[in-house]
Design a protein around this motif. Sequence first.
Motif, PDB file in Angstrom:
ATOM      1  N   VAL A  41       0.565  -1.120   0.018  1.00 37.73           N
ATOM      2  CA  VAL A  41       0.030  -0.019  -0.150  1.00 37.73           C
ATOM      3  C   VAL A  41       1.481   1.311   0.369  1.00 37.73           C
ATOM      4  CG1 VAL A  41      -1.561   1.465   1.261  1.00 37.73           C
ATOM      5  CG2 VAL A  41      -2.180  -0.648   0.994  1.00 37.73           C
ATOM      6  N   SER A  42       2.517   1.415   0.956  1.00 35.49           N
ATOM      7  CA  SER A  42       2.650   2.558   0.841  1.00 35.49           C
ATOM      8  C   SER A  42       3.825   2.481  -0.644  1.00 35.49           C
ATOM      9  CB  SER A  42       3.519   2.175   2.192  1.00 35.49           C
ATOM     10  OG  SER A  42       3.148   1.924   3.555  1.00 35.49           O
ATOM     11  N   ARG A  43       3.787   1.792  -0.598  1.00 40.35           N
ATOM     12  CA  ARG A  43       4.148   1.601  -2.388  1.00 40.35           C
ATOM     13  C   ARG A  43       3.349   2.121  -3.488  1.00 40.35           C
ATOM     14  NH1 ARG A  43       7.153  -3.101  -0.855  1.00 40.35           N
ATOM     15  NH2 ARG A  43       5.817  -4.682  -2.659  1.00 40.35           N
ATOM     16  N   VAL A  44       2.838   1.960  -2.842  1.00 39.30           N
ATOM     17  CA  VAL A  44       1.761   2.516  -4.463  1.00 39.30           C
ATOM     18  C   VAL A  44       1.359   3.501  -4.389  1.00 39.30           C
ATOM     19  CG1 VAL A  44      -1.012   2.242  -5.583  1.00 39.30           C
ATOM     20  CG2 VAL A  44       0.429  -0.011  -4.983  1.00 39.30           C
ATOM     21  N   GLN A  45       0.816   4.177  -2.897  1.00 41.46           N
ATOM     22  CA  GLN A  45       1.015   5.527  -2.605  1.00 41.46           C
ATOM     23  C   GLN A  45       1.741   6.206  -2.864  1.00 41.46           C
ATOM     24  OE1 GLN A  45      -0.028   4.822   1.876  1.00 41.46           O
ATOM     25  NE2 GLN A  45      -2.787   4.921   1.087  1.00 41.46           N
ATOM     26  N   ALA A  46       3.171   6.061  -3.123  1.00 41.26           N
ATOM     27  CA  ALA A  46       4.252   6.644  -3.395  1.00 41.26           C
ATOM     28  C   ALA A  46       3.897   6.627  -4.440  1.00 41.26           C
ATOM     29  CB  ALA A  46       5.196   6.415  -2.804  1.00 41.26           C
ATOM     30  N   ARG A  47       3.876   6.092  -5.762  1.00 37.10           N
ATOM     31  CA  ARG A  47       3.845   6.030  -7.415  1.00 37.10           C
ATOM     32  C   ARG A  47       2.870   7.204  -7.320  1.00 37.10           C
ATOM     33  NH1 ARG A  47       4.952   0.458  -7.530  1.00 37.10           N
ATOM     34  NH2 ARG A  47       2.866   0.396  -7.377  1.00 37.10           N
ATOM     35  N   ILE A  48       2.245   6.594  -6.287  1.00 41.04           N
ATOM     36  CA  ILE A  48       0.480   8.131  -7.138  1.00 41.04           C
ATOM     37  C   ILE A  48       0.525   9.401  -6.573  1.00 41.04           C
ATOM     38  CG2 ILE A  48      -1.870   8.782  -5.997  1.00 41.04           C
ATOM     39  CD1 ILE A  48      -2.746   5.926  -6.306  1.00 41.04           C
ATOM     40  N   ALA A  49       1.410   9.148  -5.646  1.00 45.67           N
ATOM     41  CA  ALA A  49       2.061  10.721  -5.162  1.00 45.67           C
ATOM     42  C   ALA A  49       3.321  11.209  -5.626  1.00 45.67           C
ATOM     43  CB  ALA A  49       2.421  10.845  -3.778  1.00 45.67           C
ATOM     44  N   ASN A  50       3.740  10.484  -6.352  1.00 44.19           N
ATOM     45  CA  ASN A  50       5.021  11.318  -7.454  1.00 44.19           C
ATOM     46  C   ASN A  50       4.275  11.389  -8.806  1.00 44.19           C
ATOM     47  OD1 ASN A  50       6.824  10.558  -5.841  1.00 44.19           O
ATOM     48  ND2 ASN A  50       7.427   8.460  -5.678  1.00 44.19           N
ATOM     49  N   ARG A  51       3.512  10.674  -9.316  1.00 48.53           N
ATOM     50  CA  ARG A  51       2.844  10.993 -10.485  1.00 48.53           C
ATOM     51  C   ARG A  51       1.810  12.098 -10.578  1.00 48.53           C
ATOM     52  NH1 ARG A  51       0.550   4.994 -13.293  1.00 48.53           N
ATOM     53  NH2 ARG A  51       2.894   4.244 -13.022  1.00 48.53           N
ATOM     54  N   ARG A  52       1.278  12.295  -9.432  1.00 50.54           N
ATOM     55  CA  ARG A  52       0.598  13.547  -9.045  1.00 50.54           C
ATOM     56  C   ARG A  52       1.793  14.672  -9.191  1.00 50.54           C
ATOM     57  NH1 ARG A  52      -1.827  12.695  -4.550  1.00 50.54           N
ATOM     58  NH2 ARG A  52      -3.768  12.095  -5.414  1.00 50.54           N
ATOM     59  N   GLN A  53       2.788  14.968  -8.685  1.00 49.61           N
ATOM     60  CA  GLN A  53       3.767  15.696  -8.218  1.00 49.61           C
ATOM     61  C   GLN A  53       4.488  16.257 -10.135  1.00 49.61           C
ATOM     62  OE1 GLN A  53       3.592  17.142  -5.778  1.00 49.61           O
ATOM     63  NE2 GLN A  53       5.751  18.418  -5.316  1.00 49.61           N
ATOM     64  N   ASP A  54       4.932  14.699 -10.653  1.00 53.98           N
ATOM     65  CA  ASP A  54       4.753  14.980 -11.990  1.00 53.98           C
ATOM     66  C   ASP A  54       4.397  16.190 -12.695  1.00 53.98           C
ATOM     67  OD1 ASP A  54       7.028  14.612 -14.172  1.00 53.98           O
ATOM     68  OD2 ASP A  54       5.254  13.347 -14.773  1.00 53.98           O
ATOM     69  N   ALA A  55       2.450  15.845 -12.794  1.00 53.25           N
ATOM     70  CA  ALA A  55       1.838  16.829 -14.028  1.00 53.25           C
ATOM     71  C   ALA A  55       1.520  17.511 -13.610  1.00 53.25           C
ATOM     72  CB  ALA A  55       0.497  15.653 -13.581  1.00 53.25           C
ATOM     73  N   LEU A  56       1.929  18.071 -12.378  1.00 57.77           N
ATOM     74  CA  LEU A  56       1.521  19.420 -11.857  1.00 57.77           C
ATOM     75  C   LEU A  56       2.981  20.426 -11.987  1.00 57.77           C
ATOM     76  CD1 LEU A  56       0.598  19.129  -7.918  1.00 57.77           C
ATOM     77  CD2 LEU A  56      -1.016  19.986  -9.965  1.00 57.77           C
ATOM     78  N   HIS A  57       3.742  19.910 -11.505  1.00 57.70           N
ATOM     79  CA  HIS A  57       4.967  20.774 -12.598  1.00 57.70           C
ATOM     80  C   HIS A  57       4.892  20.304 -14.207  1.00 57.70           C
ATOM     81  CE1 HIS A  57       7.975  21.008  -9.053  1.00 57.70           C
ATOM     82  NE2 HIS A  57       7.495  19.594  -9.034  1.00 57.70           N
ATOM     83  N   LYS A  58       4.550  19.342 -14.738  1.00 54.34           N
ATOM     84  CA  LYS A  58       4.475  19.393 -15.888  1.00 54.34           C
ATOM     85  C   LYS A  58       4.018  20.741 -16.875  1.00 54.34           C
ATOM     86  CE  LYS A  58       6.689  14.665 -17.702  1.00 54.34           C
ATOM     87  NZ  LYS A  58       6.177  13.708 -18.155  1.00 54.34           N
ATOM     88  N   ALA A  59       2.473  20.881 -16.005  1.00 53.56           N
ATOM     89  CA  ALA A  59       1.376  21.686 -16.572  1.00 53.56           C
ATOM     90  C   ALA A  59       1.919  23.025 -15.904  1.00 53.56           C
ATOM     91  CB  ALA A  59       0.363  20.962 -15.290  1.00 53.56           C
ATOM     92  N   THR A  60       2.287  23.500 -15.074  1.00 53.09           N
ATOM     93  CA  THR A  60       2.856  24.650 -14.511  1.00 53.09           C
ATOM     94  C   THR A  60       3.490  25.197 -14.908  1.00 53.09           C
ATOM     95  OG1 THR A  60       3.706  23.399 -12.409  1.00 53.09           O
ATOM     96  CG2 THR A  60       1.409  24.380 -11.869  1.00 53.09           C
ATOM     97  N   THR A  61       5.187  23.951 -15.587  1.00 56.19           N
ATOM     98  CA  THR A  61       5.981  24.882 -15.768  1.00 56.19           C
ATOM     99  C   THR A  61       5.273  25.292 -18.069  1.00 56.19           C
ATOM    100  OG1 THR A  61       7.293  23.601 -15.193  1.00 56.19           O
ATOM    101  CG2 THR A  61       7.994  23.884 -16.872  1.00 56.19           C
ATOM    102  N   ASP A  62       4.449  24.277 -17.675  1.00 53.43           N
ATOM    103  CA  ASP A  62       3.873  24.981 -19.734  1.00 53.43           C
ATOM    104  C   ASP A  62       3.902  25.962 -19.834  1.00 53.43           C
ATOM    105  OD1 ASP A  62       3.347  23.945 -22.273  1.00 53.43           O
ATOM    106  OD2 ASP A  62       1.597  23.742 -21.884  1.00 53.43           O
TER     107      ASP A  62
END
Length: 207
Positions: A41-62
């Motif tokens: 569960v912890s590993r899946v939650q970490a992947r979800i958080a990382n993907r969300r953070q990556d999407a936010l960085h890409k959108a705001t940078t664009d």
Amino acid sequence: GELRRLRGLQRKAARQMGPFDPTTQQARQPSAGWRRTQSRVSRVQARIANRRQDALHKATTDLARTFASIAIEDLNVRGLMIRGGAHKRGLNRSLFDASLGEFGRMLSYKVLWRGGTLTRVDRYYPSSKTCSGCGAVKAKLRLSERLYKCVDCGTQIDRDLNSAINLAQRVHYPAGVPGCNASGATHKTSTVLAAGVEPGTYPGRSV
């Protein structure tokens, strides 16, 4: 996807012997299987958080790269998630996944880095209720009304596009469009006239 996998693991953990005994209402030694499931569960939650953070960085940078002037609404996200009860669970999940507060924080410093301007529009400004054509403010606008129809000038426009145009106007008129209530007209009003530059004719590029 990952959310479906997370829900499955959490349901599995609920069936296993966890650290709390609901029968005796006391703590207990969890099983090895429960600990393994929690690790997954912890590993899946970490992947979800990382993907969300990556999407936010890409959108705001664009956005920061593309536009010199940006306007965003200072929404009361917590209030939006509290109201509505059980029938709003899907919307609440979407609001949580969007991480609007973090999105605004990232956008703020990225726009500053690039020498742009970020305008935070007051949360009480009626961007959805205001007609982008003539400035008339509706007393009521249901969430189900996706097409904005102005009874004053006859404008018919997508609700979100109408709101975006009104926010764009605030970039060039931070204190309010001339002729409109600068405080955002929180009370019910009749017709409020707005003068200003038509959308799409502003100097420079903004969103």
